[in-house]
Design a protein around this motif. Structure first.
Motif, PDB file in Angstrom:
ATOM      1  N   ALA A   1      85.227  81.507  93.370  1.00 23.29           N
ATOM      2  CA  ALA A   1      84.158  82.060  92.462  1.00 23.29           C
ATOM      3  C   ALA A   1      84.342  81.365  91.025  1.00 23.29           C
ATOM      4  N   ALA A   2      84.950  80.126  91.140  1.00 17.61           N
ATOM      5  CA  ALA A   2      84.938  79.459  89.530  1.00 17.61           C
ATOM      6  C   ALA A   2      83.954  79.383  88.913  1.00 17.61           C
ATOM      7  N   ARG A   3      82.620  78.979  89.692  1.00 19.87           N
ATOM      8  CA  ARG A   3      81.432  78.741  89.043  1.00 19.87           C
ATOM      9  C   ARG A   3      81.157  80.104  88.271  1.00 19.87           C
ATOM     10  N   LEU A   4      81.481  81.416  88.635  1.00 21.85           N
ATOM     11  CA  LEU A   4      81.020  82.329  87.808  1.00 21.85           C
ATOM     12  C   LEU A   4      81.554  82.492  86.612  1.00 21.85           C
ATOM     13  N   VAL A   5      82.664  81.781  86.382  1.00 25.42           N
ATOM     14  CA  VAL A   5      83.201  81.732  85.061  1.00 25.42           C
ATOM     15  C   VAL A   5      82.493  80.724  84.357  1.00 25.42           C
ATOM     16  N   ALA A   6      82.052  79.891  85.217  1.00 22.08           N
ATOM     17  CA  ALA A   6      81.056  78.558  84.219  1.00 22.08           C
ATOM     18  C   ALA A   6      79.743  79.278  83.946  1.00 22.08           C
ATOM     19  N   GLN A   7      79.294  80.008  84.342  1.00 20.81           N
ATOM     20  CA  GLN A   7      78.081  80.885  84.382  1.00 20.81           C
ATOM     21  C   GLN A   7      78.116  81.948  83.125  1.00 20.81           C
ATOM     22  N   VAL A   8      79.400  82.673  82.998  1.00 18.12           N
ATOM     23  CA  VAL A   8      79.608  83.520  81.862  1.00 18.12           C
ATOM     24  C   VAL A   8      79.646  82.713  80.599  1.00 18.12           C
ATOM     25  N   CYS A   9      80.441  81.644  80.667  1.00 23.61           N
ATOM     26  CA  CYS A   9      80.535  80.699  79.436  1.00 23.61           C
ATOM     27  C   CYS A   9      79.201  80.095  79.273  1.00 23.61           C
ATOM     28  N   ASP A  10      78.507  79.721  79.771  1.00 24.42           N
ATOM     29  CA  ASP A  10      77.091  79.265  79.659  1.00 24.42           C
ATOM     30  C   ASP A  10      76.212  80.426  78.800  1.00 24.42           C
ATOM     31  N   LYS A  11      76.100  81.675  79.748  1.00 21.92           N
ATOM     32  CA  LYS A  11      75.200  82.632  78.997  1.00 21.92           C
ATOM     33  C   LYS A  11      75.835  83.466  77.636  1.00 21.92           C
ATOM     34  N   LEU A  12      77.323  83.628  77.801  1.00 22.37           N
ATOM     35  CA  LEU A  12      77.670  84.364  76.716  1.00 22.37           C
ATOM     36  C   LEU A  12      78.671  83.458  75.757  1.00 22.37           C
ATOM     37  N   GLY A  13      78.569  82.121  76.003  1.00 23.89           N
ATOM     38  CA  GLY A  13      79.186  81.351  75.075  1.00 23.89           C
ATOM     39  C   GLY A  13      80.895  81.288  75.244  1.00 23.89           C
ATOM     40  N   ARG A  14      81.615  81.934  75.861  1.00 24.44           N
ATOM     41  CA  ARG A  14      83.139  81.899  75.844  1.00 24.44           C
ATOM     42  C   ARG A  14      83.450  82.916  76.888  1.00 24.44           C
ATOM     43  N   LEU A  15      84.870  82.717  77.034  1.00 23.37           N
ATOM     44  CA  LEU A  15      85.531  83.834  78.204  1.00 23.37           C
ATOM     45  C   LEU A  15      87.010  84.139  77.397  1.00 23.37           C
ATOM     46  N   ASP A  16      87.302  85.238  76.818  1.00 25.10           N
ATOM     47  CA  ASP A  16      88.445  85.586  76.418  1.00 25.10           C
ATOM     48  C   ASP A  16      89.297  86.669  77.331  1.00 25.10           C
ATOM     49  N   ILE A  17      88.643  87.473  78.101  1.00 29.42           N
ATOM     50  CA  ILE A  17      89.120  88.388  78.859  1.00 29.42           C
ATOM     51  C   ILE A  17      88.629  88.550  80.037  1.00 29.42           C
ATOM     52  N   LEU A  18      89.689  88.556  81.241  1.00 25.70           N
ATOM     53  CA  LEU A  18      89.143  88.748  82.553  1.00 25.70           C
ATOM     54  C   LEU A  18      89.722  89.826  83.139  1.00 25.70           C
ATOM     55  N   VAL A  19      89.071  90.779  83.617  1.00 25.18           N
ATOM     56  CA  VAL A  19      89.239  92.068  84.545  1.00 25.18           C
ATOM     57  C   VAL A  19      88.733  91.853  86.068  1.00 25.18           C
ATOM     58  N   ASN A  20      89.763  91.794  86.746  1.00 25.71           N
ATOM     59  CA  ASN A  20      89.563  91.596  88.296  1.00 25.71           C
ATOM     60  C   ASN A  20      89.534  93.042  88.705  1.00 25.71           C
ATOM     61  N   ASN A  21      88.256  93.587  89.002  1.00 23.14           N
ATOM     62  CA  ASN A  21      88.354  95.114  89.279  1.00 23.14           C
ATOM     63  C   ASN A  21      87.549  95.087  90.554  1.00 23.14           C
ATOM     64  N   ALA A  22      86.640  94.335  91.106  1.00 24.14           N
ATOM     65  CA  ALA A  22      86.029  94.338  92.284  1.00 24.14           C
ATOM     66  C   ALA A  22      87.013  94.374  93.264  1.00 24.14           C
ATOM     67  N   SER A  23      86.698  95.105  94.624  1.00 23.20           N
ATOM     68  CA  SER A  23      87.773  95.304  95.525  1.00 23.20           C
ATOM     69  C   SER A  23      86.904  95.816  96.678  1.00 23.20           C
ATOM     70  N   TRP A  24      87.531  95.524  97.902  1.00 19.94           N
ATOM     71  CA  TRP A  24      86.968  96.028  99.268  1.00 19.94           C
ATOM     72  C   TRP A  24      88.034  97.028  99.670  1.00 19.94           C
ATOM     73  N   PHE A  25      87.427  98.015 100.208  1.00 16.95           N
ATOM     74  CA  PHE A  25      88.218  99.114 100.872  1.00 16.95           C
ATOM     75  C   PHE A  25      87.419  99.645 101.946  1.00 16.95           C
ATOM     76  N   ILE A  26      88.197  99.627 103.193  1.00 15.61           N
ATOM     77  CA  ILE A  26      87.512 100.439 104.223  1.00 15.61           C
ATOM     78  C   ILE A  26      88.764 101.186 104.956  1.00 15.61           C
TER      79      ILE A  26
END
Ligand SMILES: NC(=O)c1ccc[n+]([C@@H]2O[C@H](COP(=O)([O-])OP(=O)(O)OC[C@H]3O[C@@H](n4cnc5c(N)ncnc54)[C@H](OP(=O)(O)O)[C@@H]3O)[C@@H](O)[C@H]2O)c1
Length: 247
Positions: free
Chosen positions: A70-95
Motif C-alpha cells: 500500500a505504499a502508493r497510499l502514502v504518496a496519495q496522502v502526501c499529494d492531498k494533505l501535503g506531508r505525513l508525520d504520523i502513521l497509525v496502523n489500526n485497520a485489521s481483519w478478524f474472523i
C-alpha cells in the motif's frame, strides 16, 4: 511532538477504534487522512468531524487484502494533505477461524490475515518512514492485540498476525531510530466483534480485573500519548487491557 501543522494517516478510521483515534488526533491539532475499505459513509463522517475540530481531512479508499503493498497510499496522502508525520496502523481483519480446536487450515484465511494485518502495515511503515526521514522525525503506532503474546486456541492466524505486527514494531523501532519512534498499543476487550453473544461477552468480562470493557477513547488516548509523549519511548507494546494481562 504535535506543535505546528502535522498530518496523521489512520487506517480503518471510519468506525470504532480507528474513528476515535482520528478524532483524538484532530483535537490534538493534526490534519487527518481517513483511510477506509468498505465504510465509505462512516469515513466521510469521520472526516467531517475532523473538520469540525478545525483541522483538514480527506478520505482514502484502499483494500489491503486485494493490494497489500500500500505504499502508493502514502504518496496519495502526501499529494492531498501535503506531508505525513504520523502513521497509525489500526485497520485489521478478524474472523472466527473455526470450532472445535484446532480449526482447519485455510490458506485463504492465512493469506488474507497476513496481507491485511502484517504486510499492508509493513508496507505503510516503510513508505511512511521514507517521508518522515526526509523531515527528520515521525511517529508510528501499530494496533496489536493482547493476544500477541498470549494466543487463543481458536484464532491461530489472527494471533500469529498480531505477534508478527508486534515483532515488526520492535524491529522498526531499532532500524528507524533515532528519528522515528515506533510503538504499539495492545488493546484488551474494547469493542466486541458484532458476532459475540451476550453470554460470551459476559464470560470474557468476568476475567478482566477492571470488570468492564475498555472504551474506544481510552485506546485513542494511549495512541495520542505515544505520539505526543517522550521521544525516548520506542519499541514498546503498551497493553491497555484493564489488567487482563496480569492474570
Ligand atoms: N475491538 C477490540 O476490542 C480490539 C481488541 C484487541 C485489539 N484490537 C485491535 O485494535 C484495532 C481496531 O479494532 P476495531 O475492533 O475497531 O477494528 P475492526 O472494526 O475489526 O476493523 C477496523 C477496520 O479495518 C478495516 N479493514 C478490514 N479489512 C480491511 C481490508 N481488507 N483493507 C482495508 N481495511 C480493512 C475496516 O474498514 P472498513 O470498515 O472501511 O471496511 C474496519 O473498519 C485493530 O487493529 C484490532 O485488531 C481491537
Amino acid at each position: 511532538m504535535i506543535p505546528g501543522k502535522r498530518v496523521a494517516l489512520v487506517t480503518g478510521a471510519g468506525r470504532r477504534i480507528g474513528r476515535a483515534i482520528a478524532l483524538n488526533l484532530a483535537q490534538a491539532g493534526c490534519d487527518v487522512a481517513v483511510h477506509y475499505r468498505k465504510s465509505c459513509e462512516d469515513a466521510e463522517a469521520t472526516a467531517r468531524d475532523v473538520r469540525l475540530c478545525g483541522r483538514n481531512a480527506d478520505v482514502f479508499r484502499w483494500d489491503f487484502a486485494a493490494e497489500p503493498d500500500a505504499a502508493r497510499l502514502v504518496a496519495q496522502v502526501c499529494d492531498k494533505l501535503g506531508r505525513l508525520d504520523i502513521l497509525v496502523n489500526n485497520a485489521s481483519w478478524f474472523i472466527p477461524e473455526g470450532e472445535p480446536t484446532p480449526p482447519d487450515f485455510s490458506l485463504d484465511i492465512w493469506q488474507q490475515m497476513l496481507a491485511v494485518n502484517v504486510i499492508a502495515p509493513a508496507s505503510l511503515c516503510f513508505a511512511a518512514a521514507r517521508v518522515m526521514r526526509d523531515r527528520g522525525s515521525g511517529r508510528i503506532v501499530n494496533l496489536c492485540d493482547a493476544c500477541w503474546d498470549r494466543p487463543w486456541a481458536n484464532y491461530p492466524a489472527y494471533c500469529a498476525s498480531k505477534a508478527a505486527l508486534a515483532s515488526l514494531t520492535r524491529s522498526l523501532a531499532l532500524s528507524l531510530a533515532p528519528d522515528i519512534q515506533v510503538n504499539g498499543v495492545s488493546p484488551g476487550i474494547i469493542e466486541f466483534p458484532e458476532s459475540f453473544t451476550p453470554e460470551v461477552r459476559e464470560r470474557l468480562i468476568r476475567k478482566v480485573p477492571a470488570r468492564r470493557s475498555g472504551r474506544v477513547e481510552e485506546i485513542a488516548e494511549a495512541v495520542r500519548f505515544l505520539i505526543e509523549g517522550p521521544a525516548y519511548l520506542t519499541g514498546q507494546i503498551v497493553a491497555v487491557d484493564g489488567g487482563r494481562g496480569l492474570r
